[in-house]
Design a protein around this motif. Structure first.
Motif, PDB file in Angstrom:
ATOM      1  N   PRO A 517      20.926  12.186 -51.703  1.00 56.48           N
ATOM      2  CA  PRO A 517      22.117  13.056 -51.668  1.00 56.48           C
ATOM      3  C   PRO A 517      23.104  12.623 -50.587  1.00 56.48           C
ATOM      4  N   ALA A 518      24.364  12.683 -50.928  1.00 54.73           N
ATOM      5  CA  ALA A 518      25.416  12.266 -49.989  1.00 54.73           C
ATOM      6  C   ALA A 518      26.373  13.409 -49.735  1.00 54.73           C
ATOM      7  N   ASP A 519      26.857  13.469 -48.507  1.00 48.19           N
ATOM      8  CA  ASP A 519      27.810  14.512 -48.120  1.00 48.19           C
ATOM      9  C   ASP A 519      29.227  13.964 -48.252  1.00 48.19           C
ATOM     10  N   VAL A 520      29.664  13.799 -49.493  1.00 50.55           N
ATOM     11  CA  VAL A 520      31.027  13.349 -49.769  1.00 50.55           C
ATOM     12  C   VAL A 520      31.783  14.546 -50.326  1.00 50.55           C
ATOM     13  N   PRO A 521      32.768  15.073 -49.582  1.00 53.46           N
ATOM     14  CA  PRO A 521      33.397  16.342 -49.992  1.00 53.46           C
ATOM     15  C   PRO A 521      34.102  16.273 -51.344  1.00 53.46           C
ATOM     16  N   GLN A 522      34.487  15.077 -51.782  1.00 51.95           N
ATOM     17  CA  GLN A 522      35.212  14.979 -53.047  1.00 51.95           C
ATOM     18  C   GLN A 522      34.292  14.978 -54.262  1.00 51.95           C
ATOM     19  N   PHE A 523      32.980  14.840 -54.072  1.00 46.21           N
ATOM     20  CA  PHE A 523      32.048  14.894 -55.188  1.00 46.21           C
ATOM     21  C   PHE A 523      31.707  16.342 -55.516  1.00 46.21           C
ATOM     22  N   ALA A 524      31.474  16.602 -56.795  1.00 53.21           N
ATOM     23  CA  ALA A 524      31.045  17.939 -57.207  1.00 53.21           C
ATOM     24  C   ALA A 524      29.690  18.250 -56.568  1.00 53.21           C
ATOM     25  N   PRO A 525      29.434  19.508 -56.231  1.00 47.21           N
ATOM     26  CA  PRO A 525      28.159  19.864 -55.581  1.00 47.21           C
ATOM     27  C   PRO A 525      26.966  19.365 -56.385  1.00 47.21           C
ATOM     28  N   GLY A 526      26.088  18.634 -55.702  1.00 50.54           N
ATOM     29  CA  GLY A 526      24.878  18.124 -56.336  1.00 50.54           C
ATOM     30  C   GLY A 526      25.091  16.950 -57.254  1.00 50.54           C
ATOM     31  N   ARG A 527      26.319  16.422 -57.328  1.00 50.39           N
ATOM     32  CA  ARG A 527      26.619  15.335 -58.267  1.00 50.39           C
ATOM     33  C   ARG A 527      27.059  14.070 -57.544  1.00 50.39           C
ATOM     34  N   GLY A 528      26.736  13.959 -56.253  1.00 51.45           N
ATOM     35  CA  GLY A 528      27.087  12.762 -55.501  1.00 51.45           C
ATOM     36  C   GLY A 528      25.881  12.196 -54.793  1.00 51.45           C
ATOM     37  N   ALA A 529      25.888  10.887 -54.591  1.00 49.30           N
ATOM     38  CA  ALA A 529      24.723  10.250 -53.975  1.00 49.30           C
ATOM     39  C   ALA A 529      25.145   9.058 -53.134  1.00 49.30           C
ATOM     40  N   GLU A 530      24.332   8.800 -52.121  1.00 50.34           N
ATOM     41  CA  GLU A 530      24.443   7.570 -51.348  1.00 50.34           C
ATOM     42  C   GLU A 530      23.534   6.543 -52.017  1.00 50.34           C
ATOM     43  N   VAL A 531      24.013   5.327 -52.184  1.00 45.37           N
ATOM     44  CA  VAL A 531      23.272   4.286 -52.885  1.00 45.37           C
ATOM     45  C   VAL A 531      22.698   3.305 -51.882  1.00 45.37           C
ATOM     46  N   LEU A 532      21.417   2.976 -52.062  1.00 48.04           N
ATOM     47  CA  LEU A 532      20.766   1.989 -51.211  1.00 48.04           C
ATOM     48  C   LEU A 532      20.316   0.812 -52.064  1.00 48.04           C
ATOM     49  N   LEU A 533      20.543  -0.384 -51.586  1.00 49.51           N
ATOM     50  CA  LEU A 533      20.107  -1.598 -52.268  1.00 49.51           C
ATOM     51  C   LEU A 533      19.032  -2.257 -51.413  1.00 49.51           C
ATOM     52  N   ASP A 534      17.816  -2.291 -51.940  1.00 51.95           N
ATOM     53  CA  ASP A 534      16.669  -2.821 -51.188  1.00 51.95           C
ATOM     54  C   ASP A 534      16.540  -2.125 -49.831  1.00 51.95           C
TER      55      ASP A 534
END
Length: 675
Positions: A517-534
């Protein structure tokens, strides 16, 4: 730069040289001809002077170039005005409080002048090159400006409070009425020329109205100074106030000719307006440089780079005619030259080779000389970005190219943690879109809106470009100007996550993409994520909140992702070793769990993978349900699992055992129940 032909004749013997021939030779030497004008004051050559040649922003500089091209001696006035016994320092003072903005300042005082119209010869020369005649004092300063490229300014000495000059930064709230009859608020970092009470000029840009030369002026203080180019540039653009002086200061002046220009202008004023010049100038600041850089020229490089043989003696003669000075006798292989102060653009050996080429004649370089070429190798980043473009295009995306400048409002439409609009410019021609974008997503959203308005619904767009997070040359480029991959589409979160995973695995089949889960204010609640590669943070993806899309007047829902290109580069393995296809069949099973609403997919995935062991080949999200059969505060997740054995056929009992292990782990750790 407009150059009067008759004016040039004061500094060079132009007999048997035609105007057209001179213009042609100057063009071939790098000063391109814009136009030949026929004016009442005589022929005028309008030249395009590149920003690296401020020495040619005056008649003497152009005459010097012609002298080199036509083997003529340059003539420069001696500038030796007669002086009175009293010294300038007895009646005036100069103090520099900001040497970083004004490293040098020269002041001279002329008493008893008579202000009036300039003589015909002076008015004619100035008007021929587009400079209006004001009065004999101001015209003298403009004449010297156009003669040698050094701006000067004349103050009404009697209007200077305290009879002193203070060069300082502008103070909060200060304003100045300029000679263009307008009042300007002074920027905090502006360099101002002040007297004992108030600003009387904007350093390097324009003089003030209160101390301008008028009909009643009897005593004059003449300024010749050097101002920092960046300071002048910033002030001129913030105020939208440009002048011939600011144009030259922005490009850099020859500090070594400050005193000569001051004496030359005083000489003209004495001839035109009378009066007496007080002895000795007031000089404040650092002594001007005596010479420029020291550069060694290896003569063999002329042949290697130009493709023609320029004799050593010819090359040395050309450089000496241009004002460069040999440090000693030229050796057979090389020679070292000291660059004159007016040619600050000459800093390295290649610059000297270019000077030899343009004076010797570009037309002497044949177009059929074989030049050794070496194929350039594609960088790892080139290969990775090509793979990104191919993958996204195959997935239905179109590449966009947008401007790096956005408005503050646009920049605020996508602000992941740690990403803030930090770099802005204040420019007279860029008032609104003056922020260097910290993210590519807002620009792509604007492009998507433009597509919608033109009837193209659901435009899937991507861009590979730099974002700008700070203006700090001491920090690595990756931190302040990271290269990013961004894309927007109408797909839902799961589909866009699939695009991100495909992108990662096309760069490295063994890559692992996880989200949290990511705290990006422009994403809809529960519909945003932080992406990790390896395991390394790669970027963000999610569905934009309706408030964001409504603000942009977007009709459809939009998902967006922004990824760090450098992270993908580090992970990329574009030529992985061959791996044979599985030879033994796998087993697929599904699980339907009843979970607490707060339980995330990441928690489920981590628990399942840890419990299943090495037999688990794949895990994917099969769907979710909330409805009548599901209690409040709960949700139903369907998991699709794939099992395969290494080097053998997997049995149903082994798959069942893995399933039981998963169910037990999810029940104990996540309070999950099978449906």
């Amino acid at each position: 730069m407009k150059v009067g032909w008759n004016w040039l004749a004061d500094h060079l013997d132009l007999r048997d040289i035609g105007v057209a021939e001179a213009a042609d030779r100057l063009t071939m030497a790098g000063l391109n001809l814009e136009e030949l004008l026929d004016t009442p004051g005589g022929p005028v050559i309008d030249l395009e002077v590149t920003s690296n040649r401020p020495d040619c922003l005056g008649h003497i500089g152009v005459a010097r170039e012609l002298g080199v091209l036509f083997l003529r001696e340059l003539k420069r006035p001696a500038a030796a005005p007669a002086t009175a016994a009293e010294k300038t320092a007895h009646v005036a003072s100069v103090a520099i409080e900001c040497p970083d903005l004004c490293p040098r300042y020269i002041a001279r005082v002329i008493r008893g002048v008579k202000v009036g119209p300039s003589p015909e010869w002076l008015r004619s020369r100035l008007e021929a090159i587009g400079v209006a005649s004001i009065n004999n004092i101001v015209d003298a300063t403009n004449y010297v400006l156009m003669e040698c490229g050094q701006p000067l300014h004349a103050f009404d000495f009697d209007r200077l409070a305290g009879r002193r000059i203070v060069v300082r930064r502008a103070r909060p709230g200060e304003k100045i009425g300029a000679i263009d009859q307008r009042e300007y608020p002074l920027p905090p970092e502006a360099c101002v020329i002040a007297d004992a009470e108030r600003p009387v000029a904007i350093g390097g840009v324009m003089g003030g109205l209160d101390t301008e030369i008028g009909a009643r002026t009897a005593n004059v203080l003449l300024e010749a100074a050097q101002f920092a180019p960046l300071s002048v540039r910033n002030t001129a653009r913030k105020l939208n106030l440009h002048s011939p002086s600011s144009y030259r200061f922005e490009r850099g002046i020859d500090a070594a000719q400050l005193d000569w220009a001051s004496r030359r202008c005083c000489e003209l004023i004495l001839d035109l307006a009378g009066g007496e010049l007080l002895a000795e100038s007031i000089f404040a600041g650092e002594p001007p440089p005596a010479a420029g850089a020291k550069i060694t020229l290896r003569f063999a490089q002329l042949q290697r780079i130009l493709g023609i043989d320029v004799p050593t003696g010819v090359a040395v003669e050309i450089l000496e005619r241009l004002g460069l000075r040999l440090t000693g006798p030229a050796a057979e292989q090389a020679a070292t030259f000291i660059v004159p102060t007016w040619r600050r653009d000459l800093t390295r050996e290649a610059d000297l080779i270019e000077e030899v080429a343009r004076i010797h004649g570009y037309d002497r370089i044949p177009d059929d000389v074989p030049v050794p070429l070496q194929l350039s190798a594609r960088t790892h980043r080139d290969c990775v970005t090509d793979r990104v473009r191919e993958t996204l295009a195959a997935l239905g995306f179109f590449e966009a190219v947008t401007l790096s400048f956005v408005s503050a409002a646009q920049a605020g439409r996508f602000t992941p943690p740690g990403v803030r609009p930090a770099v802005a410019v204040e420019h007279s021609s860029r008032r609104e879109e003056n922020v260097l974008r910290p993210s590519l997503v807002p620009s792509l959203l604007e492009a998507r809106r433009a597509n919608e308005r033109h009837g193209t619904a659901d435009a899937r767009l991507f861009e590979i470009a730099r974002a700008y997070l700070a203006a700090d040359p001491r920090r690595p480029e990756r931190e302040v100007e990271p290269a990013r991959i961004a894309f927007v589409s109408g797909q839902e979160f799961r589909e866009l996550k699939g695009v991100v995973e495909t992108l990662a695995r096309r760069a490295n089949p063994a890559a692992t993409v996880t989200t949290r889960p990511a705290d990006v204010p422009q994403f809809a609640p529960g519909r945003g994520a932080e992406v990790l590669l390896d395991g390394v943070r790669w970027g963000w993806l999610g569905e934009l909140d309706r408030a964001v899309t409504d603000e942009l007047d977007l009709r459809d829902a939009v998902s967006a992702a922004e990824l760090d290109l450098a992270v993908l580069e580090e992970s990329a393995d574009l030529a992985p070793p061959f791996r044979p296809l599985p030879q033994f069949p796998g087993i697929s099973r599904d699980l339907n769990f009843l979970l607490d609403e707060r339980t995330t997919w990441r928690e489920i995935e981590e628990t399942v993978r840890a419990a299943a062991g090495e037999l688990l080949e794949g895990l994917s999200f099969g769907g979710q349900y909330r409805g009548k059969q599901v209690p409040a505060g709960k949700k139903s997740y369907v998991l699709s699992l794939a099992y395969r054995g290494a080097g053998r056929t997997l049995t149903a009992d082994e798959a069942d055992q893995a399933q039981r292990s998963i169910v037990e782990a999810c029940a104990s750790k996540l309070d999950a129940a099978l449906r």
